[in-house]
Enzyme design. Structure first.
Site, PDB file in Angstrom:
ATOM      1  N   HIS A  82      41.536   1.200 -14.232  1.00  9.08           N
ATOM      2  CA  HIS A  82      41.848   0.439 -15.639  1.00  9.08           C
ATOM      3  C   HIS A  82      43.019  -0.785 -15.372  1.00  9.08           C
ATOM      4  CE1 HIS A  82      41.758   0.769 -20.278  1.00  9.08           C
ATOM      5  NE2 HIS A  82      41.883  -0.491 -19.756  1.00  9.08           N
ATOM      6  N   ARG A 109      34.704  -0.565 -21.907  1.00  7.20           N
ATOM      7  CA  ARG A 109      35.474   0.733 -22.465  1.00  7.20           C
ATOM      8  C   ARG A 109      34.288   1.946 -21.495  1.00  7.20           C
ATOM      9  NH1 ARG A 109      39.984  -0.718 -23.006  1.00  7.20           N
ATOM     10  NH2 ARG A 109      41.154  -0.713 -24.507  1.00  7.20           N
TER      11      ARG A 109
HETATM   12  P1  NAP Z   1      36.444  -9.467 -28.870  1.00  8.79           P
HETATM   13  O1  NAP Z   1      36.832 -10.846 -28.597  1.00  8.79           O
HETATM   14  O2  NAP Z   1      36.513  -8.662 -29.974  1.00  8.79           O
HETATM   15  O3  NAP Z   1      34.774  -9.428 -28.365  1.00  8.79           O
HETATM   16  C1  NAP Z   1      34.068  -8.310 -28.251  1.00  8.79           C
HETATM   17  C2  NAP Z   1      32.651  -9.006 -28.223  1.00  8.79           C
HETATM   18  O4  NAP Z   1      31.580  -7.633 -28.400  1.00  8.79           O
HETATM   19  C3  NAP Z   1      32.032 -10.059 -29.217  1.00  8.79           C
HETATM   20  O5  NAP Z   1      31.256 -10.931 -28.624  1.00  8.79           O
HETATM   21  C4  NAP Z   1      31.508  -9.154 -30.258  1.00  8.79           C
HETATM   22  O6  NAP Z   1      30.301  -9.803 -30.774  1.00  8.79           O
HETATM   23  C5  NAP Z   1      30.572  -7.943 -29.326  1.00  8.79           C
HETATM   24  N1  NAP Z   1      30.067  -7.017 -29.939  1.00  8.79           N
HETATM   25  C6  NAP Z   1      30.727  -6.109 -30.697  1.00  8.79           C
HETATM   26  N2  NAP Z   1      30.116  -5.026 -31.203  1.00  8.79           N
HETATM   27  C7  NAP Z   1      28.763  -5.239 -30.867  1.00  8.79           C
HETATM   28  C8  NAP Z   1      27.601  -4.868 -31.035  1.00  8.79           C
HETATM   29  N3  NAP Z   1      27.400  -3.860 -31.912  1.00  8.79           N
HETATM   30  N4  NAP Z   1      26.321  -5.321 -30.592  1.00  8.79           N
HETATM   31  C9  NAP Z   1      26.545  -6.629 -29.851  1.00  8.79           C
HETATM   32  N5  NAP Z   1      27.891  -7.245 -29.410  1.00  8.79           N
HETATM   33  C10 NAP Z   1      28.798  -6.454 -29.976  1.00  8.79           C
HETATM   34  O7  NAP Z   1      37.143  -8.598 -27.665  1.00  8.79           O
HETATM   35  P2  NAP Z   1      37.634  -8.817 -26.464  1.00  8.79           P
HETATM   36  O8  NAP Z   1      38.982  -9.535 -26.410  1.00  8.79           O
HETATM   37  O9  NAP Z   1      36.736 -10.190 -25.567  1.00  8.79           O
HETATM   38  O10 NAP Z   1      37.564  -7.558 -25.510  1.00  8.79           O
HETATM   39  C11 NAP Z   1      36.437  -6.824 -25.269  1.00  8.79           C
HETATM   40  C12 NAP Z   1      37.119  -5.513 -24.820  1.00  8.79           C
HETATM   41  O11 NAP Z   1      37.644  -5.458 -23.600  1.00  8.79           O
HETATM   42  C13 NAP Z   1      38.048  -4.800 -25.474  1.00  8.79           C
HETATM   43  O12 NAP Z   1      37.460  -4.142 -26.677  1.00  8.79           O
HETATM   44  C14 NAP Z   1      38.362  -3.923 -24.673  1.00  8.79           C
HETATM   45  O13 NAP Z   1      37.592  -2.570 -25.010  1.00  8.79           O
HETATM   46  C15 NAP Z   1      37.972  -4.621 -23.250  1.00  8.79           C
HETATM   47  N6  NAP Z   1      39.413  -4.493 -22.535  1.00  8.79           N
HETATM   48  C16 NAP Z   1      39.633  -4.094 -21.102  1.00  8.79           C
HETATM   49  C17 NAP Z   1      40.575  -4.332 -20.263  1.00  8.79           C
HETATM   50  C18 NAP Z   1      40.761  -3.675 -18.907  1.00  8.79           C
HETATM   51  O14 NAP Z   1      41.712  -3.852 -18.755  1.00  8.79           O
HETATM   52  N7  NAP Z   1      39.708  -2.916 -18.579  1.00  8.79           N
HETATM   53  C19 NAP Z   1      41.613  -5.264 -20.951  1.00  8.79           C
HETATM   54  C20 NAP Z   1      41.495  -5.847 -22.126  1.00  8.79           C
HETATM   55  C21 NAP Z   1      40.459  -5.609 -22.985  1.00  8.79           C
HETATM   56  P3  NAP Z   1      30.672 -10.954 -31.881  1.00  8.79           P
HETATM   57  O15 NAP Z   1      31.022 -11.988 -31.242  1.00  8.79           O
HETATM   58  O16 NAP Z   1      29.251 -10.968 -32.843  1.00  8.79           O
HETATM   59  O17 NAP Z   1      31.743 -10.442 -32.883  1.00  8.79           O
END
Ligand code: NAP
Length: 310
Positions: free
Chosen positions: A273, A225
């Site tokens: 994006h 993001r």
């Molecule tokens: P997820 O499964 O919730 O994973 C998020 C990761 O970030 C987890 O490992 C989490 O730690 C870690 N995290 C969150 N807050 C943190 C902090 N304060 N300090 C350290 N680590 C932290 O999410 P996801 O499904 O992988 O998606 C990740 C992000 O990708 C989404 O939120 C979205 O913004 C982005 N995204 C972008 C696109 C695009 O097209 N560009 C598409 C889809 C998603 P824990 O494992 O300990 O919970």
């Protein structure tokens, strides 16, 4: 009894979903009437995208859950009118799309492809890139998408470290966590991939101080993001060579305004994006399964922790 599911995403998405979702409901054995317009007090589920016009959930008095079609939920976690459980999208299409996009952009920087693709003087530059095992990569955020990317890159031979909020262990990935683990995670990777959610804790995670902890001449790849990075600090780090290149898919304001310096910067690649998109064909099954589970009294999949913000 037939359940009512309101489709509340951008109108141009309806054509993608209107046939695929009912098929998935049938396959899951749930009877669901899906429509764009249902009296709020009769809605059981909302299949939702945060850019929908629907922002006030107060009239939905019998709502059982909001099933978000996106992985990112930062635009809805703070919505105080939403009292029902909120789930986010985790599915094969998002994961595979992200793995492909991240792997492609990582290999571009690892192999130094630009020097050969953009070579107006036809210079013969026989510098051989290192093998992947000699290239260190860090993935900040090793959740559903970050871990899939970390494992794919590790599978290609890269020396991969990951960083998360809660501690993790992995036989192939060096795992760091929490504030105390951040500096080690940053110091590890010559290529740093951001797959964190946007939360108050992750805002400006890459700033002047943390960018300085990365190896000189690092590459940044951000499909997470926009707010994860302090734009001005990144531009300054690019100008000093601390950061060699930034490949950015997400921005604080999207579409990225034409006057934003990222567009013109020679060491910044902007993609609009597109790293990973929710595809109706792969996510419908997850939506249907969640309705089935909820109706059967089983826990919802991919429930958002609204206090943590993701
Ligand atoms: P997820 O499964 O919730 O994973 C998020 C990761 O970030 C987890 O490992 C989490 O730690 C870690 N995290 C969150 N807050 C943190 C902090 N304060 N300090 C350290 N680590 C932290 O999410 P996801 O499904 O992988 O998606 C990740 C992000 O990708 C989404 O939120 C979205 O913004 C982005 N995204 C972008 C696109 C695009 O097209 N560009 C598409 C889809 C998603 P824990 O494992 O300990 O919970």
């Amino acid at each position: 009894m037939t359940l009512n599911a309101l489709f509340a995403a951008r109108l141009d998405r309806w054509d993608h979903y209107k046939d695929v979702l009912p098929k998935a409901f049938k396959a899951a054995g749930v009877e669901v009437h899906l429509a764009l317009d249902i009296a709020p007090e009769e809605v059981d589920y909302i299949i939702y995208a945060p850019n929908s016009e629907l922002q006030d959930f107060t009239p939905f008095t019998r709502l059982k859950a909001v099933l978000n079609l996106w992985a990112g939920v930062e635009k809805i976690t703070g919505n105080t009118t939403l009292k029902a459980p909120l789930t986010r999208m985790v599915d094969f299409g998002l994961q595979q799309g992200m793995v492909e996009w991240v792997t492609g952009h990582t290999l571009r920087h690892h192999l130094g492809m630009d020097a050969h693709i953009i070579n107006p003087t036809h210079a013969w530059q026989p510098a051989t890139p290192p093998l992947s095992r000699d290239r260190r990569v860090t993935v900040l955020g090793i959740g559903e998408l970050g871990m899939a990317c970390a494992e794919a890159l590790s599978g290609l031979g890269f020396d991969v470290a990951g960083w998360s909020r809660t501690p993790k262990t992995h036989d192939k990935i060096t795992c760091f966590s929490g504030t105390s683990g951040l500096s080690d995670a940053l110091a590890h990777g010559q290529i740093c991939i951001l797959l964190l959610p946007s939360t108050p804790e992750t805002e400006n995670l890459l700033n002047a101080e943390t960018l300085a902890l990365m190896p000189k001449g690092s590459f940044i790849i951000n499909p997470g993001r926009g707010p994860l990075i302090d734009d001005d600090a990144l531009l300054a780090a690019l100008d000093t060579g601390q950061i060699a290149h930034a490949t950015l898919d997400v921005f604080r304001v999207e579409p990225l305004p034409v006057a934003h310096p990222f567009w013109a910067h020679p060491q910044v690649t902007v993609t609009p994006h597109i790293a990973a998109e929710t595809r109706a064909e792969t996510c419908a099954e997850v939506v249907a399964e969640n309705i089935r589970r909820n109706e059967a009294g089983e826990p919802l999949l991919h429930l958002v922790d609204r206090a943590a913000g993701y």
